[in-house]
Design a protein around this motif. Structure first.
Motif, PDB file in Angstrom:
ATOM      1  N   ALA A  86       0.835  -1.206   0.000  1.00 56.91           N
ATOM      2  CA  ALA A  86       0.000   0.000   0.000  1.00 56.91           C
ATOM      3  C   ALA A  86       0.868   1.255   0.000  1.00 56.91           C
ATOM      4  O   ALA A  86       0.576   2.231  -0.706  1.00 56.91           O
ATOM      5  CB  ALA A  86      -0.921  -0.011   1.216  1.00 56.91           C
ATOM      6  N   GLY A  87       1.947   1.223   0.779  1.00 56.00           N
ATOM      7  CA  GLY A  87       2.848   2.371   0.829  1.00 56.00           C
ATOM      8  C   GLY A  87       3.519   2.644  -0.507  1.00 56.00           C
ATOM      9  O   GLY A  87       3.647   3.797  -0.928  1.00 56.00           O
ATOM     10  N   LEU A  94       4.086   5.939  -5.185  1.00 56.11           N
ATOM     11  CA  LEU A  94       4.161   6.034  -6.646  1.00 56.11           C
ATOM     12  C   LEU A  94       3.115   7.001  -7.190  1.00 56.11           C
ATOM     13  O   LEU A  94       3.357   7.687  -8.186  1.00 56.11           O
ATOM     14  CB  LEU A  94       3.979   4.654  -7.289  1.00 56.11           C
ATOM     15  CG  LEU A  94       5.152   3.682  -7.153  1.00 56.11           C
ATOM     16  CD1 LEU A  94       4.781   2.310  -7.721  1.00 56.11           C
ATOM     17  CD2 LEU A  94       6.397   4.227  -7.842  1.00 56.11           C
ATOM     18  N   THR A  95       1.981   7.073  -6.532  1.00 60.24           N
ATOM     19  CA  THR A  95       0.906   7.949  -6.980  1.00 60.24           C
ATOM     20  C   THR A  95       1.162   9.408  -6.621  1.00 60.24           C
ATOM     21  O   THR A  95       0.973  10.295  -7.454  1.00 60.24           O
ATOM     22  CB  THR A  95      -0.441   7.515  -6.361  1.00 60.24           C
ATOM     23  OG1 THR A  95      -0.686   6.158  -6.727  1.00 60.24           O
ATOM     24  CG2 THR A  95      -1.584   8.391  -6.826  1.00 60.24           C
ATOM     25  N   ALA A  96       1.590   9.654  -5.391  1.00 66.51           N
ATOM     26  CA  ALA A  96       1.653  11.038  -4.894  1.00 66.51           C
ATOM     27  C   ALA A  96       3.048  11.509  -4.499  1.00 66.51           C
ATOM     28  O   ALA A  96       3.230  12.682  -4.206  1.00 66.51           O
ATOM     29  CB  ALA A  96       0.713  11.175  -3.701  1.00 66.51           C
ATOM     30  N   GLY A  97       4.014  10.614  -4.454  1.00 64.25           N
ATOM     31  CA  GLY A  97       5.353  11.022  -4.026  1.00 64.25           C
ATOM     32  C   GLY A  97       5.443  11.174  -2.522  1.00 64.25           C
ATOM     33  O   GLY A  97       4.636  10.618  -1.772  1.00 64.25           O
ATOM     34  N   GLY A 148      -2.044  10.476  -1.684  1.00 58.27           N
ATOM     35  CA  GLY A 148      -1.262   9.313  -1.254  1.00 58.27           C
ATOM     36  C   GLY A 148      -1.997   8.503  -0.201  1.00 58.27           C
ATOM     37  O   GLY A 148      -1.982   7.272  -0.216  1.00 58.27           O
ATOM     38  N   GLY A 149      -2.688   9.201   0.713  1.00 58.81           N
ATOM     39  CA  GLY A 149      -3.454   8.509   1.745  1.00 58.81           C
ATOM     40  C   GLY A 149      -4.622   7.722   1.187  1.00 58.81           C
ATOM     41  O   GLY A 149      -4.880   6.596   1.608  1.00 58.81           O
ATOM     42  N   GLN A 204       9.368  10.543   4.135  1.00 61.48           N
ATOM     43  CA  GLN A 204       7.973  10.992   4.202  1.00 61.48           C
ATOM     44  C   GLN A 204       7.011  10.020   3.506  1.00 61.48           C
ATOM     45  O   GLN A 204       6.261  10.373   2.608  1.00 61.48           O
ATOM     46  CB  GLN A 204       7.844  12.411   3.616  1.00 61.48           C
ATOM     47  CG  GLN A 204       8.618  13.430   4.423  1.00 61.48           C
ATOM     48  CD  GLN A 204       8.659  14.790   3.747  1.00 61.48           C
ATOM     49  OE1 GLN A 204       9.114  14.910   2.616  1.00 61.48           O
ATOM     50  NE2 GLN A 204       8.195  15.803   4.453  1.00 61.48           N
ATOM     51  N   PHE A 205       7.000   8.792   4.003  1.00 62.99           N
ATOM     52  CA  PHE A 205       6.129   7.754   3.471  1.00 62.99           C
ATOM     53  C   PHE A 205       4.671   8.010   3.852  1.00 62.99           C
ATOM     54  O   PHE A 205       4.387   8.693   4.826  1.00 62.99           O
ATOM     55  CB  PHE A 205       6.545   6.381   4.010  1.00 62.99           C
ATOM     56  CG  PHE A 205       7.955   5.990   3.659  1.00 62.99           C
ATOM     57  CD1 PHE A 205       8.338   5.847   2.332  1.00 62.99           C
ATOM     58  CD2 PHE A 205       8.886   5.750   4.653  1.00 62.99           C
ATOM     59  CE1 PHE A 205       9.631   5.474   2.006  1.00 62.99           C
ATOM     60  CE2 PHE A 205      10.185   5.369   4.333  1.00 62.99           C
ATOM     61  CZ  PHE A 205      10.555   5.227   3.000  1.00 62.99           C
ATOM     62  N   THR A 206       3.764   7.381   3.121  1.00 61.10           N
ATOM     63  CA  THR A 206       2.338   7.511   3.435  1.00 61.10           C
ATOM     64  C   THR A 206       1.924   6.613   4.590  1.00 61.10           C
ATOM     65  O   THR A 206       0.901   6.856   5.238  1.00 61.10           O
ATOM     66  CB  THR A 206       1.465   7.144   2.218  1.00 61.10           C
ATOM     67  OG1 THR A 206       1.776   5.807   1.811  1.00 61.10           O
ATOM     68  CG2 THR A 206       1.672   8.104   1.069  1.00 61.10           C
ATOM     69  N   ILE A 207       2.708   5.560   4.840  1.00 61.65           N
ATOM     70  CA  ILE A 207       2.357   4.588   5.880  1.00 61.65           C
ATOM     71  C   ILE A 207       3.638   4.020   6.464  1.00 61.65           C
ATOM     72  O   ILE A 207       4.689   4.051   5.809  1.00 61.65           O
ATOM     73  CB  ILE A 207       1.447   3.469   5.303  1.00 61.65           C
ATOM     74  CG1 ILE A 207       0.705   2.715   6.401  1.00 61.65           C
ATOM     75  CG2 ILE A 207       2.219   2.538   4.394  1.00 61.65           C
ATOM     76  CD1 ILE A 207      -0.438   1.853   5.868  1.00 61.65           C
ATOM     77  N   TYR A 208       3.562   3.531   7.671  1.00 59.37           N
ATOM     78  CA  TYR A 208       4.746   3.010   8.333  1.00 59.37           C
ATOM     79  C   TYR A 208       5.194   1.692   7.728  1.00 59.37           C
ATOM     80  O   TYR A 208       4.473   1.030   7.004  1.00 59.37           O
ATOM     81  CB  TYR A 208       4.527   2.871   9.847  1.00 59.37           C
ATOM     82  CG  TYR A 208       3.187   2.339  10.255  1.00 59.37           C
ATOM     83  CD1 TYR A 208       2.945   0.985  10.306  1.00 59.37           C
ATOM     84  CD2 TYR A 208       2.159   3.201  10.607  1.00 59.37           C
ATOM     85  CE1 TYR A 208       1.717   0.487  10.691  1.00 59.37           C
ATOM     86  CE2 TYR A 208       0.920   2.715  10.994  1.00 59.37           C
ATOM     87  CZ  TYR A 208       0.707   1.362  11.036  1.00 59.37           C
ATOM     88  OH  TYR A 208      -0.511   0.867  11.410  1.00 59.37           O
ATOM     89  N   GLY A 209       6.431   1.308   8.092  1.00 66.19           N
ATOM     90  CA  GLY A 209       7.060   0.137   7.492  1.00 66.19           C
ATOM     91  C   GLY A 209       6.696  -1.181   8.152  1.00 66.19           C
ATOM     92  O   GLY A 209       5.804  -1.267   8.997  1.00 66.19           O
TER      93      GLY A 209
END
Length: 195
Positions: free
Chosen positions: A25-26, A31-34, A45-46, A152-157
């Motif tokens: 998902a991340g 890829l969509t929003a940077g 991105g969210g 600055q990821f959209t979600i944690y790892g």
């Protein structure tokens, strides 16, 4: 004699293995929003991250989550939650920033997903109450694990995802216990019916 693990354990292990949906998902969100460094990137991105995550959660839920409501709720809740959280911390990536961002994201995502649960779900609002804590914990574990959160990821790892999946799986089982398909028990013979 090897007995299969109890239904709870199998269901919880499958849900926990669903942590793999988080990095997928991340990647889709990034890829969509940077990078999440402005409001549009956070929102878009969210939403994409949430849609992929919601689909992954549906797949590992053993039909306890309805994809028609869960996926859109997760996409909208994640998009709005990440927008709120990221803008509140001014897109910062310190441990404190990410914990607060996670709390705020979970505060929006939790109620959105809760509304996607059946109204008959036992104590369903516990999900909304838990998500801010679990989402903050996910970002905290990821940051302490040395993941390059400054990207600055959209979600944690993965570290945070495993933590979230394991703990939320316990809660999900409490709210929506898995019930195997009803069928005759080994001591009940099948009754033939004429057609």
């Amino acid at each position: 004699m090897n007995r299969p693990p109890p239904a709870f354990l199998r269901t919880w292990m499958l849900w926990t293995a669903g942590f793999l949906a988080f990095p997928i998902a991340g990647i889709a969100g990034n890829l969509t929003a940077g990078r999440v460094n402005d409001a549009l990137a956070a929102l878009l991105g969210g939403v994409v991250t949430g849609a992929v995550l919601g689909a992954g959660q549906v797949l590992v839920s053993r039909r306890r989550l309805d994809p028609r409501t869960w996926i859109p709720a997760t996409a909208i809740g994640m998009g709005l939650g990440l927008l709120l959280g990221a803008t509140t911390v001014d897109y910062g990536t310190t441990l404190g920033d990410l914990a607060l961002m996670g709390t705020l994201t979970g505060a929006v995502l939790g109620p959105a997903q809760t509304l996607a649960l059946s109204a008959k779900t036992h104590q369903r609002w516990a999900w909304a109450a838990a998500l801010p804590i679990l989402w903050a914990l996910g970002w905290t574990v990821t940051t302490l694990g040395g993941i390059s959160v400054e990207n600055q990821f959209t979600i944690y790892g993965a570290y945070g995802a495993i933590t979230f999946a394991a703990l939320s799986g316990l809660l999900l089982h409490h709210l929506l216990p898995y019930r195997a398909e009803a069928g005759p028990t080994p001591t009940q013979p099948r009754i033939a019916t004429e057609v």
